[in-house]
Design a protein around this motif. Structure first.
Motif, short mmCIF file in Angstrom:
data_model
loop_
_atom_site.label_atom_id
_atom_site.label_comp_id
_atom_site.label_asym_id
_atom_site.label_seq_id
_atom_site.Cartn_x
_atom_site.Cartn_y
_atom_site.Cartn_z
N LEU A 126 0.82 -1.21 0.00
CA LEU A 126 0.00 0.00 0.00
C LEU A 126 0.86 1.26 0.00
O LEU A 126 0.61 2.19 -0.77
CB LEU A 126 -0.93 -0.01 1.21
CG LEU A 126 -1.81 -1.26 1.36
CD1 LEU A 126 -2.64 -1.18 2.62
CD2 LEU A 126 -2.70 -1.44 0.14
N THR A 127 1.85 1.30 0.87
CA THR A 127 2.71 2.49 0.92
C THR A 127 3.52 2.63 -0.37
O THR A 127 3.75 3.75 -0.84
CB THR A 127 3.66 2.43 2.13
OG1 THR A 127 4.40 1.20 2.10
CG2 THR A 127 2.87 2.50 3.43
N ASP A 128 3.89 1.50 -0.96
CA ASP A 128 4.66 1.55 -2.21
C ASP A 128 3.84 2.18 -3.33
O ASP A 128 4.34 3.03 -4.07
CB ASP A 128 5.11 0.15 -2.62
CG ASP A 128 6.30 -0.35 -1.79
OD1 ASP A 128 6.85 0.44 -1.01
OD2 ASP A 128 6.64 -1.54 -1.93
N ILE A 129 2.59 1.76 -3.47
CA ILE A 129 1.79 2.28 -4.59
C ILE A 129 1.40 3.73 -4.37
O ILE A 129 1.32 4.52 -5.31
CB ILE A 129 0.54 1.41 -4.86
CG1 ILE A 129 -0.05 1.79 -6.23
CG2 ILE A 129 -0.50 1.56 -3.75
CD1 ILE A 129 -1.14 0.87 -6.71
N LEU A 130 1.19 4.13 -3.12
CA LEU A 130 0.90 5.53 -2.84
C LEU A 130 2.08 6.41 -3.25
O LEU A 130 1.93 7.42 -3.95
CB LEU A 130 0.57 5.73 -1.36
CG LEU A 130 -0.81 5.24 -0.90
CD1 LEU A 130 -0.90 5.26 0.63
CD2 LEU A 130 -1.93 6.10 -1.49
#
Length: 410
Positions: A67-71
């Motif tokens: 999740l943090t990667d795609i954000l």
């Protein structure tokens, strides 16, 4: 002007199957795919892909790297994101062969938001900044109160709709982006037009954006009403359609784009989204929306059946007191028997019942939006026999005219 999304981040487990599983039914799925999602995450990515700077706040679990990667990959500022020691929220999504979906959520980290954390984040924002909220996190009512006190522009998407929504003071909201089901829950009316009148009367400063799927969307504020047709695409997965619409709406709002153009851009972006699988990965970039803008065809009522239906509806509305089958037959150029068959086929009712339904709907609208007496309204929609109309109205709406007016206006 800054944009903050205080929202959810989910891991989506998407199961593709022939049809949505019913109660007591077991079905084998075709595929299982895992995607980053959550209404908050989807909306933040949509804002960013629409070309606006967006900050995302909320709580993620210790399994949230996807999740943090795609954000971050999509240019979302996650400096206010908080990691908590629990599993991340996730969604189990069924997608049918027709592109319909059914979703249930495990809230996980999304419900670990404390008031102290809210205060810390909002201290970094000022009056006039925009805040986006959904209902997949806790303490939404507290966030609304604090954002309102700061003079922020508050945009609420009340999804998923549950009892927590009733704790929110709608008078503090600037915009609400809502679908037909959510509008029905709030207004206690199954008629979208009546629901819009209810919101306009009860919250006169609130700007409402009603999304209607293949029927487009409606924007209503104190001074205007705008409608935008949907764009025609082959539907694959509707999961992130509403989130894409909201994200593009807010991004264009922050740029000062006029409402009619905002609705068109947001609708086009949403149409592209439903033509693809997944939630966040299906959201288009602004350049992609613009390049396909002219190629997307708005769904118009231009076939013969739709034209006839519009003529019938228009005739009844314009002649609400005197509408009769013989006159309509002359207008359409058919015999009364054939015209009666057309009315039944297109409206699902006989002509007399279609007229009665329209008169009841018009009376309901007048009860909510005018100060005419019930006696005057009955005569204005074409009835001398008040007793008959009162019975017909109660049968349609389950309430007397007085109860309908009092319940909606109090």
């Amino acid at each position: 002007m800054k944009i903050l999304n205080f929202g959810s981040c989910n891991i989506d487990y998407v199961y593709s199957l022939q049809h949505i599983v019913k109660i007591g039914e077991t079905e084998t799925t075709h595929t299982l795919e895992t995607f980053p999602g959550g209404k908050g995450l989807n909306q933040s990515i949509a804002v960013s892909r629409a070309g606006a700077k967006i900050y995302h706040a909320g709580c993620v679990g210790n399994d949230s790297k996807m999740l943090t990667d795609i954000l971050q990959k999509n240019g979302v500022d996650i400096s206010y994101l908080k990691t908590v020691d629990t599993k991340n929220g996730h969604a189990v999504i069924q997608v049918s062969s027709k592109g319909e979906n059914s979703i249930f959520l495990y809230p996980g980290s999304n419900e670990k938001i404390t008031k102290e954390y809210v205060d810390t984040v909002l201290d970094k924002f000022d009056a006039g900044d925009i805040i986006i909220l959904q209902n997949e996190i806790n303490n939404v009512d507290y966030i609304v109160e604090k954002a309102y006190q700061k003079g922020m522009c508050i945009v609420l998407n009340p999804s998923p709709f549950n009892e927590k929504i009733h704790a929110i003071n709608f008078n503090m909201l600037s915009y609400i982006v809502i679908n037909e089901v959510e509008l029905s829950e709030i207004s206690e009316s199954t008629e979208p037009e009546e629901g819009l009148v209810y919101l306009k009367n009860k919250y006169p400063e609130l700007k409402v954006i009603l999304t209607l799927g293949k029927d487009g969307c409606v924007f209503v504020n104190a001074n205007q009403e705008l409608r935008q047709a949907a764009f025609k695409v082959d539907v694959v997965d509707t999961t992130a359609a509403g989130d894409t619409f909201l994200g593009y709406f807010v991004a264009e709002l922050s740029k000062g784009t006029d409402y009619s153009q905002i609705l068109k851009i947001a609708s086009a972006a949403s149409a592209i989204t439903v033509s693809r699988k997944g939630a966040a990965p299906s959201i288009p970039n602004k350049s992609e929306v613009l390049s396909l803008f002219d190629k997307l065809r708005e769904i118009k009522s231009n076939n013969k059946n739709n034209s006839l239906y519009e003529q019938i509806e228009g005739y009844i509305e314009q002649n609400i007191k005197t509408a009769n089958l013989a006159e309509l037959s002359q207008i359409l150029g058919y015999s009364t028997v054939y015209t009666g068959g057309i009315v039944k086929r297109l409206t699902g009712e006989t002509f007399s019942k279609a007229v009665l339904s329209k008169r009841c709907k018009m009376a309901a609208h007048m009860l909510l939006s005018t100060n005419f007496s019930i006696h005057e309204i009955i005569h204005m929609v074409g009835y001398e026999n008040e007793s008959y109309f009162r019975k017909a109205f109660k049968k349609k709406y389950g309430e007397t005219l007085s109860e309908y007016r009092n319940k909606r206006c109090n």
